[in-house]
Design a protein around this motif. Structure first.
Motif, short mmCIF file in Angstrom:
data_model
loop_
_atom_site.label_atom_id
_atom_site.label_comp_id
_atom_site.label_asym_id
_atom_site.label_seq_id
_atom_site.Cartn_x
_atom_site.Cartn_y
_atom_site.Cartn_z
N ARG A 148 1.03 -1.38 -0.02
CA ARG A 148 0.17 -0.02 -0.20
C ARG A 148 0.80 1.37 -0.03
NH1 ARG A 148 -2.15 4.02 2.46
NH2 ARG A 148 -1.02 3.34 4.69
N LEU A 149 2.07 1.30 0.97
CA LEU A 149 2.93 2.29 0.77
C LEU A 149 3.40 2.82 -0.65
CD1 LEU A 149 4.10 4.67 2.46
CD2 LEU A 149 6.07 2.80 2.93
N CYS A 150 3.65 1.50 -1.25
CA CYS A 150 4.58 1.97 -2.56
C CYS A 150 3.53 2.40 -3.51
CB CYS A 150 5.07 0.43 -3.26
SG CYS A 150 6.48 0.15 -2.11
N ILE A 151 2.20 1.79 -3.51
CA ILE A 151 1.20 2.10 -4.28
C ILE A 151 0.72 3.97 -4.15
CG2 ILE A 151 -1.15 2.00 -4.86
CD1 ILE A 151 -0.88 -0.91 -4.68
N ASN A 152 0.65 4.12 -2.89
CA ASN A 152 0.50 5.39 -2.38
C ASN A 152 1.55 6.49 -2.92
OD1 ASN A 152 -2.14 4.99 -1.35
ND2 ASN A 152 -1.45 4.82 0.78
N LEU A 153 2.74 6.03 -2.71
CA LEU A 153 3.97 6.64 -3.16
C LEU A 153 3.89 7.15 -4.55
CD1 LEU A 153 7.40 5.63 -1.61
CD2 LEU A 153 6.64 8.03 -2.58
N VAL A 154 3.67 6.25 -5.16
CA VAL A 154 3.57 6.34 -6.77
C VAL A 154 2.36 7.32 -6.98
CG1 VAL A 154 3.17 5.25 -9.12
CG2 VAL A 154 4.77 4.40 -7.50
N GLY A 155 1.32 6.87 -6.32
CA GLY A 155 0.00 7.84 -6.54
C GLY A 155 -0.01 8.87 -6.42
N ILE A 156 0.60 9.45 -5.17
CA ILE A 156 0.61 10.81 -4.66
C ILE A 156 1.40 11.56 -5.58
CG2 ILE A 156 1.72 12.09 -2.86
CD1 ILE A 156 1.03 9.86 -0.72
N TRP A 157 2.64 11.02 -6.05
CA TRP A 157 3.44 11.71 -6.98
C TRP A 157 2.94 11.98 -8.33
CZ3 TRP A 157 9.11 13.11 -6.93
CH2 TRP A 157 9.60 13.24 -5.52
N ILE A 158 1.99 10.95 -8.86
CA ILE A 158 1.36 11.09 -10.02
C ILE A 158 0.30 12.15 -9.97
CG2 ILE A 158 -0.43 10.17 -11.53
CD1 ILE A 158 1.51 7.44 -11.44
N ILE A 159 -0.86 12.07 -8.71
CA ILE A 159 -1.58 12.99 -8.47
C ILE A 159 -1.11 14.44 -8.60
CG2 ILE A 159 -3.69 13.57 -7.06
CD1 ILE A 159 -4.17 10.89 -6.58
N ALA A 160 -0.08 14.70 -7.57
CA ALA A 160 0.45 16.07 -7.49
C ALA A 160 0.96 16.45 -8.76
CB ALA A 160 1.65 16.06 -6.49
N GLY A 161 1.48 15.81 -9.51
CA GLY A 161 2.00 16.33 -10.95
C GLY A 161 0.94 16.70 -11.85
#
Length: 182
Positions: A148-161
């Motif tokens: 979940r942390l890895c998915i969130n890490l990628v997801g947060i960066w994509i959403i922020a971008g």
């Protein structure tokens, strides 16, 4: 008190006043539901009062101790992966409910942190706080927590971008102006 000042206060606190009015109406119309809703509203208000003062004290210290140049160096435009990583760590190490993240984000914006890093900070605060991760590891297993942390890490960066890229320069400047106004 001037009439215009009264209406300005009412406008500013319209949501809270609306909630109060709905609670009062419910107490008379449907007493069982109304008193339960009023009790929950009061409980939430007490929780906010217990969380916000320490957050505001820390914000005052952040405002005084961290100068604008330092914030711009580490979290400003052009800070790159280092800035995003630092924003993620700040959000992940934070304590308190999500609504406490927004005053912190406002201080970050006032000190010219990039919007991308502020979005990463808010995303990390909402999904990757250390206490939540330790709870997940203990109760749901380390594999679940890491996945979940890895998915969130990628997801947060994509959403922020995506959110950052979708804002025009004028909209970004408007966000900074709103933060300055407080």
């Amino acid at each position: 008190m001037k009439t215009s000042t009264f209406f300005a206060i009412c406008k500013r606190y319209s949501m809270a006043l609306t909630l109060l009015a709905v609670n009062i109406i419910l107490c008379f119309a449907l007493p069982e539901i109304g008193f339960t809703a009023a009790d929950m509203s009061l409980s939430n208000f007490k929780e906010m009062l217990s969380v916000l003062p320490p957050i505001f004290i820390l914000l005052g210290l952040l405002d005084v101790w961290v100068d604008k140049e330092t914030m711009m160096k580490f979290l400003g435009k052009g800070s790159g992966i280092r800035g995003g990583s630092m924003a993620f760590l700040l959000g992940a190490c934070a304590a308190g409910p999500l609504y406490a993240a927004f005053p912190v984000a406002t201080v970050m914006l006032r000190k010219n942190a990039s919007l991308f890093n502020v979005f990463v900070f808010i995303g990390a605060w909402s999904t990757a706080k250390v206490p939540m991760l330790t709870f997940e590891a203990a109760n749901l297993g380390l594999t679940f927590m890491v996945t979940r942390l890895c998915i969130n890490l990628v997801g947060i960066w994509i959403i922020a971008g995506v959110v950052n890229a979708s804002l025009t320069n004028e909209q970004q400047q408007e966000v900074y102006q709103i933060a300055e106004q407080g």
